[in-house]
Design an enzyme around this catalytic site. Structure first.
Site, PDB file in Angstrom:
ATOM      1  N   GLY A  85     -12.605  -4.134   1.576  1.00 30.23           N
ATOM      2  CA  GLY A  85     -13.996  -3.739   1.693  1.00 30.23           C
ATOM      3  C   GLY A  85     -14.397  -2.742   0.610  1.00 30.23           C
TER       4      GLY A  85
ATOM      5  N   GLY B 278      -7.562  -9.155   0.975  1.00 29.76           N
ATOM      6  CA  GLY B 278      -6.351  -9.593   1.662  1.00 29.76           C
ATOM      7  C   GLY B 278      -5.906 -11.006   1.326  1.00 29.76           C
TER       8      GLY B 278
ATOM      9  N   ARG C 131       0.837  -1.218   0.000  1.00 29.94           N
ATOM     10  CA  ARG C 131       0.000   0.000   0.000  1.00 29.94           C
ATOM     11  C   ARG C 131       0.866   1.261   0.000  1.00 29.94           C
ATOM     12  NH1 ARG C 131      -5.256  -1.078   3.914  1.00 29.94           N
ATOM     13  NH2 ARG C 131      -6.331  -2.432   2.455  1.00 29.94           N
TER      14      ARG C 131
ATOM     15  N   LYS D  52     -17.025 -14.648   4.174  1.00 28.56           N
ATOM     16  CA  LYS D  52     -18.268 -13.948   4.526  1.00 28.56           C
ATOM     17  C   LYS D  52     -19.235 -13.768   3.374  1.00 28.56           C
ATOM     18  CE  LYS D  52     -16.117 -11.135   8.050  1.00 28.56           C
ATOM     19  NZ  LYS D  52     -15.358  -9.913   8.007  1.00 28.56           N
TER      20      LYS D  52
HETATM   21  C1  3PG Z   1      -8.789  -1.683   4.938  1.00 28.19           C
HETATM   22  O1  3PG Z   1      -7.747  -2.215   5.340  1.00 28.19           O
HETATM   23  O2  3PG Z   1      -9.680  -2.310   4.346  1.00 28.19           O
HETATM   24  C2  3PG Z   1      -8.891  -0.185   5.048  1.00 28.19           C
HETATM   25  O3  3PG Z   1      -7.739   0.376   5.580  1.00 28.19           O
HETATM   26  C3  3PG Z   1     -10.108   0.246   5.818  1.00 28.19           C
HETATM   27  O4  3PG Z   1      -9.954  -0.064   7.175  1.00 28.19           O
HETATM   28  P1  3PG Z   1     -11.239  -0.093   8.125  1.00 28.19           P
HETATM   29  O5  3PG Z   1     -12.072  -1.270   7.675  1.00 28.19           O
HETATM   30  O6  3PG Z   1     -10.701  -0.237   9.524  1.00 28.19           O
HETATM   31  O7  3PG Z   1     -11.974   1.201   7.924  1.00 28.19           O
END
Ligand code: 3PG
Length: 395
Positions: free
Chosen positions: A376, A353, A37, A201
């Site tokens: 997400g 991930g 990142r 999920k």
């Molecule tokens: C992630 O790793 O998906 C982002 O950094 C968002 O993190 P968060 O879900 O804690 O907002």
């Protein structure tokens, strides 16, 4: 989708530019364990510096509740310094009250090729919901706002949307690359468009399935979605990961002709003992202390046929418990197939991930067209949701 980007800013000389990056990276023993990142945002930072801007980086790390030393961005600033070969000054938070004045003071002293990074923005409780004019206060330390962290674009927080309401705002090069790439896949995908959906999920995957069923030609299923479907049909699935809440939806959506389900799977104990392949056309026999942990060899062969014909591929989510042998075969085979077909023959996108970890394991990341930094955020984008961070950047 058309968004304003930093390429459209004419004069950046001596401008203070607040850049919201997502440097939420894993740490191990106080060091950055995975820096993808950071590397992904380097083009934006370098572009701004080259044009004479003063760069102020803002990121979160983890989900702290107030100040938490373990979640300081200090290791991140150090790694960034090494990657860029420039000084990255982390503005620590000793006294929250004076923080803003300190920041303004430090910025006025900044040298041109130096970068300033604010300490973990989630140390401020007002950040999460942009309370007490948090974004407005933050905007006071800069002339321009740049959103580069695609992974945080789904968060309606002070440093993402709050600040954008008070400054001229633009997308950074990373954000632009991800939006252009993902839009290419979902707006006018080259056909056949194959979506590979796995992971644990259902909650985040079903909206993607719903939104993309009309656009995709085939959806290849693995992981918890498949287990839930089997369970919903009345099969005994032992300790397999399932999401009971989505029973009816799983039954309805997975009956669609475009959805291709595993024809066999690997079942066994969590530690890999008693692992064996079962064909879905026979009676399913998973004992109470066993679970379904992978797709089987016939399924890999079947999925290979679809992936090898695809012109567009989007993959999110592991096919099983790939951290444990012998349950890694399905996910790693899919990783190799997706990478082999991408760059050239198909436009290949991966995200999430676990998916990235699997691609890393087979060492084929470089062959994928777009490796999304968002977990997400990517799923919400693919679900067709209007992401809060993008609303204010839309032309
Ligand atoms: C992630 O790793 O998906 C982002 O950094 C968002 O993190 P968060 O879900 O804690 O907002």
């Amino acid at each position: 989708m058309k968004i304003r980007t930093i390429k459209q800013i004419h004069n950046l000389k001596n401008k203070r530019v607040l850049v919201r990056v997502d440097f939420n990276v894993p740490l191990e023993k106080g060091k950055v364990a995975e820096d993808a990142r950071l590397i992904a945002s380097l083009p934006t930072i370098e572009h701004l510096i080259k044009k004479g801007a003063k760069v102020i980086l803002v990121s979160h790390l983890g989900r702290p509740e107030g100040f938490d030393k373990k979640l300081s961005l200090s290791p991140v600033a150090k790694r960034l310094e090494n990657l860029m070969g420039r000084q990255v000054k982390l503005l620590k938070i000793e006294r929250l009250k004076d923080y803003r004045n300190e920041v303004v003071d430090q910025i006025s002293k900044m040298k041109n090729d130096e970068v300033v990074m604010l300490e973990n923005i989630r140390f401020f409780p007002d950040e999460a919901k942009d309370e007490n004019n948090f974004g407005k206060t933050l905007s006071g330390i800069a002339d321009i706002f740049v959103l580069d962290g695609f992974a945080v674009v789904h968060r309606d927080s002070g440093s993402v949307t709050g600040v954008a309401k008070h400054l001229p705002s633009y997308a950074g090069l990373l954000l632009e690359k991800e939006i252009v790439g993902l839009s290419k896949a979902i707006e006018k995908p080259k056909k056949p468009f194959v979506l590979v959906l796995g992971g644990a999920k259902m909650e985040t995957k079903l909206p993607v399935l719903k939104n993309l069923l009309s656009k995709a030609d085939y959806v290849l299923i693995g992981g918890g979605i498949f287990n839930t479907y089997l369970w919903a049909k009345g099969c005994k699935v032992g300790k397999s990961l399932i999401d009971k809440e989505y029973k009816n939806e799983a039954l309805k959506l997975l009956k669609n002709k475009k959805v291709i389900l595993p024809v066999d799977f690997v079942v066994g104990k969590e530690n890999g003992d008693k692992a064996r392949v079962q064909d879905t056309s026979y009676k399913i026999q998973v004992t109470n202390n066993e679970a379904i942990y992978d797709i089987g060899p016939q399924t890999i062969r079947l999925y290979a046929r679809y992936i090898k014909k695809a012109q567009t591929i989007v993959w999110n989510g592991a096919m099983g418990y790939f951290e444990q042998k012998p349950y890694d075969v399905g996910t790693l085979s899919i990783a190799r197939l997706v990478a082999s077909r991408s760059k050239g023959k198909a436009f290949g996108i991966i995200g999430g991930g676990e998916t990235l970890q699997a691609m890393e394991k087979v060492k084929m990341m470089e062959f994928v067209d777009l490796v999304s930094t968002g977990g997400g955020a990517m799923l919400e984008f693919l679900s067709g949701q209007r992401l809060p961070g993008l609303k204010l950047l839309t032309k």
